[in-house]
Scaffold this motif. Structure first.
Motif, PDB file in Angstrom:
ATOM      1  N   THR A 182       0.937  -4.357  -1.277  1.00  0.00           N
ATOM      2  CA  THR A 182       1.798  -5.515  -1.023  1.00  0.00           C
ATOM      3  C   THR A 182       1.016  -6.736  -0.546  1.00  0.00           C
ATOM      4  O   THR A 182       1.610  -7.766  -0.248  1.00  0.00           O
ATOM      5  CB  THR A 182       2.866  -5.162   0.034  1.00  0.00           C
ATOM      6  OG1 THR A 182       2.225  -4.590   1.186  1.00  0.00           O
ATOM      7  CG2 THR A 182       3.859  -4.156  -0.517  1.00  0.00           C
ATOM      8  N   LYS A 193       7.876  -7.157   7.106  1.00  0.00           N
ATOM      9  CA  LYS A 193       8.319  -7.486   5.747  1.00  0.00           C
ATOM     10  C   LYS A 193       8.102  -6.317   4.801  1.00  0.00           C
ATOM     11  O   LYS A 193       8.934  -6.033   3.938  1.00  0.00           O
ATOM     12  CB  LYS A 193       7.577  -8.725   5.244  1.00  0.00           C
ATOM     13  CG  LYS A 193       8.024 -10.022   5.899  1.00  0.00           C
ATOM     14  CD  LYS A 193       7.458 -11.244   5.200  1.00  0.00           C
ATOM     15  CE  LYS A 193       5.961 -11.356   5.381  1.00  0.00           C
ATOM     16  NZ  LYS A 193       5.425 -12.609   4.799  1.00  0.00           N
ATOM     17  N   ASP A 194       6.954  -5.623   4.950  1.00  0.00           N
ATOM     18  CA  ASP A 194       6.657  -4.479   4.077  1.00  0.00           C
ATOM     19  C   ASP A 194       7.689  -3.369   4.170  1.00  0.00           C
ATOM     20  O   ASP A 194       7.885  -2.606   3.222  1.00  0.00           O
ATOM     21  CB  ASP A 194       5.275  -3.898   4.413  1.00  0.00           C
ATOM     22  CG  ASP A 194       4.162  -4.579   3.644  1.00  0.00           C
ATOM     23  OD1 ASP A 194       4.456  -5.553   2.929  1.00  0.00           O
ATOM     24  OD2 ASP A 194       3.005  -4.142   3.752  1.00  0.00           O
ATOM     25  N   GLY A 235      10.784  -3.865   4.388  1.00  0.00           N
ATOM     26  CA  GLY A 235      12.026  -4.302   3.749  1.00  0.00           C
ATOM     27  C   GLY A 235      13.086  -4.821   4.692  1.00  0.00           C
ATOM     28  O   GLY A 235      14.282  -4.807   4.350  1.00  0.00           O
ATOM     29  N   GLU A 243      15.279  -7.673   3.165  1.00  0.00           N
ATOM     30  CA  GLU A 243      16.279  -7.166   2.233  1.00  0.00           C
ATOM     31  C   GLU A 243      17.377  -6.390   2.950  1.00  0.00           C
ATOM     32  O   GLU A 243      18.554  -6.463   2.563  1.00  0.00           O
ATOM     33  CB  GLU A 243      15.626  -6.262   1.189  1.00  0.00           C
ATOM     34  CG  GLU A 243      14.679  -6.977   0.241  1.00  0.00           C
ATOM     35  CD  GLU A 243      13.254  -7.069   0.776  1.00  0.00           C
ATOM     36  OE1 GLU A 243      12.365  -7.435  -0.006  1.00  0.00           O
ATOM     37  OE2 GLU A 243      13.032  -6.757   1.963  1.00  0.00           O
ATOM     38  N   HIS A 287       8.734  -1.346   0.925  1.00  0.00           N
ATOM     39  CA  HIS A 287       8.023  -1.777  -0.280  1.00  0.00           C
ATOM     40  C   HIS A 287       6.902  -0.806  -0.653  1.00  0.00           C
ATOM     41  O   HIS A 287       6.463  -0.783  -1.802  1.00  0.00           O
ATOM     42  CB  HIS A 287       7.414  -3.167  -0.067  1.00  0.00           C
ATOM     43  CG  HIS A 287       8.430  -4.230   0.161  1.00  0.00           C
ATOM     44  ND1 HIS A 287       8.103  -5.571   0.252  1.00  0.00           N
ATOM     45  CD2 HIS A 287       9.790  -4.175   0.318  1.00  0.00           C
ATOM     46  CE1 HIS A 287       9.208  -6.285   0.452  1.00  0.00           C
ATOM     47  NE2 HIS A 287      10.229  -5.454   0.511  1.00  0.00           N
ATOM     48  N   THR A 346      14.247   2.937  -1.611  1.00  0.00           N
ATOM     49  CA  THR A 346      13.727   2.214  -2.772  1.00  0.00           C
ATOM     50  C   THR A 346      12.834   3.119  -3.609  1.00  0.00           C
ATOM     51  O   THR A 346      12.368   4.163  -3.146  1.00  0.00           O
ATOM     52  CB  THR A 346      12.913   0.987  -2.333  1.00  0.00           C
ATOM     53  OG1 THR A 346      11.846   1.415  -1.476  1.00  0.00           O
ATOM     54  CG2 THR A 346      13.770  -0.029  -1.603  1.00  0.00           C
ATOM     55  N   ILE A 391      12.624  -1.906  -5.679  1.00  0.00           N
ATOM     56  CA  ILE A 391      12.125  -2.621  -4.506  1.00  0.00           C
ATOM     57  C   ILE A 391      12.592  -4.073  -4.551  1.00  0.00           C
ATOM     58  O   ILE A 391      12.455  -4.748  -5.575  1.00  0.00           O
ATOM     59  CB  ILE A 391      10.589  -2.569  -4.452  1.00  0.00           C
ATOM     60  CG1 ILE A 391      10.109  -1.127  -4.343  1.00  0.00           C
ATOM     61  CG2 ILE A 391      10.052  -3.399  -3.289  1.00  0.00           C
ATOM     62  CD1 ILE A 391       8.609  -0.964  -4.552  1.00  0.00           C
ATOM     63  N   GLY A 392      13.147  -4.540  -3.452  1.00  0.00           N
ATOM     64  CA  GLY A 392      13.553  -5.936  -3.347  1.00  0.00           C
ATOM     65  C   GLY A 392      14.919  -6.261  -3.928  1.00  0.00           C
ATOM     66  O   GLY A 392      15.371  -7.401  -3.835  1.00  0.00           O
ATOM     67  N   ASP A 393      15.605  -5.286  -4.508  1.00  0.00           N
ATOM     68  CA  ASP A 393      16.902  -5.519  -5.128  1.00  0.00           C
ATOM     69  C   ASP A 393      17.999  -5.388  -4.066  1.00  0.00           C
ATOM     70  O   ASP A 393      18.493  -4.285  -3.782  1.00  0.00           O
ATOM     71  CB  ASP A 393      17.127  -4.516  -6.266  1.00  0.00           C
ATOM     72  CG  ASP A 393      18.349  -4.849  -7.128  1.00  0.00           C
ATOM     73  OD1 ASP A 393      19.284  -5.465  -6.605  1.00  0.00           O
ATOM     74  OD2 ASP A 393      18.345  -4.471  -8.316  1.00  0.00           O
ATOM     75  N   VAL A 394      18.390  -6.526  -3.492  1.00  0.00           N
ATOM     76  CA  VAL A 394      19.354  -6.537  -2.388  1.00  0.00           C
ATOM     77  C   VAL A 394      20.716  -6.018  -2.833  1.00  0.00           C
ATOM     78  O   VAL A 394      21.365  -5.239  -2.121  1.00  0.00           O
ATOM     79  CB  VAL A 394      19.476  -7.952  -1.797  1.00  0.00           C
ATOM     80  CG1 VAL A 394      20.601  -8.008  -0.759  1.00  0.00           C
ATOM     81  CG2 VAL A 394      18.161  -8.382  -1.161  1.00  0.00           C
TER      82      VAL A 394
END
Length: 410
Positions: free
Chosen positions: A122, A217-218, A220, A223, A290, A311, A331-334
């Motif tokens: 990441t 942040k890593d 998540g 999100e 992530h 995730t 990953i990252g799909d809220v």
């Protein structure tokens, strides 16, 4: 008196010593003289007293710090020259690099790198390049590499970091396994988790989403907070429990921190020494990370019968079987994360099915005793591979076991 083979385990932070809980005493009882090195901290001293092993504190910075890194490298080298171990097992990024180089320079016969994750997955730009070089050096210095999951192994190979012939994954993964009884026994501990629920001010009939880990942040967190707002529109009384601390190495933006602080339905506990009873107040564990080495908190939740909503990240796909023990999304799909959380909270039968299957999955593949036995067997194999066992026949039964295990593992 038979001289016992010396093994050193090195991790960066004292808190990471907890990743080897029970394992150190097991290896000691199996015939090894065990040493642990980490930065100073309470967990290091706890391990000394609980596991009855030798410990040394060497300050190591988690982030890049050239001068302090050089000092730590020199101290590690001197310790290895003094202890004269036959096996050094290094893990976590900075300890993997510095401990690996020190062991290489000190000519330790058997050098093992436990790959617990890839921070470079990441990272971006210059930092990613530096982390890549560090991983290459750590892998080069090791005779064998132990990725803690199959997906992590595949990722390391695909990135050109690791030769598959050098890698070995224990079972389905993990470096220490899960003490299932510590989590499963909570089924009888209703009073304890009811007390925690009361202390946190959570009414009995409201749904609870849990998160366990570093607030970065890593992991998540951004999100998760966005998904939580969507879930809250469907469940206005939902509670989100965040168990863990913020870390400045991968900081959560200030606006997200303010949202967390201002929302009365979001509960921050800070660091919790024993998270086990907290799982029992969760309807599900949110795991929007992530990247992972192996999703240990997902396995802990599963052992407690709690479904995981996570995730499709490295390490998570080994800990959670989508549709069987939990639900996974990109990953990252809220939106997908929120939809899965809502689905689990709405369907009690689904929660029970996922939770029961998760507990069974952990019991069958991730029991601590199984992982410890496999690690010991792997050490015995490496002793033979490196010619150490044959040159130290005074080890007696341990040498004989090494020969037998080598034949079985070839």
């Amino acid at each position: 008196m038979i001289r016992r083979p010396k093994v050193i385990h090195i991790v960066t932070a004292a808190s990471s010593v907890g990743l080897m809980r029970g394992q150190l005493a097991y290896l000691r009882e199996a015939g090894f003289d065990v040493y642990v090195i980490s930065s100073p901290g309470e967990k290091l001293q706890i391990a000394k007293n609980r596991e009855k092993v030798n410990v040394y504190a060497v300050p190591m910075e988690r982030e890049i710090s050239p001068l302090k890194d050089f000092v730590a490298l020199w101290r590690l080298f001197l310790l290895m020259r003094r202890i004269k171990p036959v096996i050094v097992n290094v893990g976590t990024p900075k300890a993997g690099l510095l401990g690996g180089i020190a062991a290489y320079l000190a000519r330790v016969p058997c050098r093992i790198y436990t790959l617990r994750g890839l921070r470079l997955e990441t990272a971006k730009g210059f930092k990613k390049n530096v982390l890549y070089i560090c991983e290459k050096v750590a892998v080069f210095c090791a005779h064998r590499v132990l990725p803690v999951s199959n997906s992590l192994c595949r990722q390391a190979v695909s990135l050109g970091l690791l030769d598959p012939k050098k890698a070995h994954v224990i079972g389905k993964g993990s470096s220490n396994g899960i003490d299932v009884s510590r989590f499963a026994s909570m089924n009888e501990g209703a009073l304890k988790h009811e007390k925690i629920r009361c202390q946190l001010g959570i009414p009995e009939d409201v749904p609870v989403i849990g998160f366990v880990g570093r607030l970065t942040k890593d992991k998540g967190i951004i999100e998760l907070i966005k998904a939580y707002k969507v879930v809250k529109s469907a469940f206005p009384d939902v509670r989100l429990i965040l168990i863990g601390r913020y870390e400045e190495g991968d900081p959560v933006p200030q606006n997200i921190r303010e949202e967390i602080k201002s929302d009365k339905n979001i509960i921050q506990t800070g660091y919790v020494n024993d998270v086990a009873p907290y799982y029992r107040i969760m309807d599900c564990l949110a795991f929007p990370t992530h990247r992972e080495g192996l999703g240990n908190v997902a396995l802990e939740a599963a052992a407690a019968g709690v479904p995981v909503v996570g995730t499709l990240a490295t390490g998570v796909v080994d800990a959670v079987i989508h549709g069987e023990t939990g639900l996974l999304s990109p990953i990252g799909d809220v939106k997908a994360l929120a939809d899965n959380l809502i689905w689990v909270l709405k369907d009690e039968n689904l929660r029970k099915r996922l939770g029961n299957a998760g507990r069974k999955y952990v019991e069958e593949h991730f029991q601590s005793e199984y992982i410890w036995q496999e690690l010991k067997d792997f050490y015995l194999k490496v002793l033979v591979e490196c010619g150490v066992a044959e040159n130290n026949k005074e080890w007696g039964s341990l040498y004989n076991a090494a020969g037998e295990k080598y034949v079985k593992l070839q």
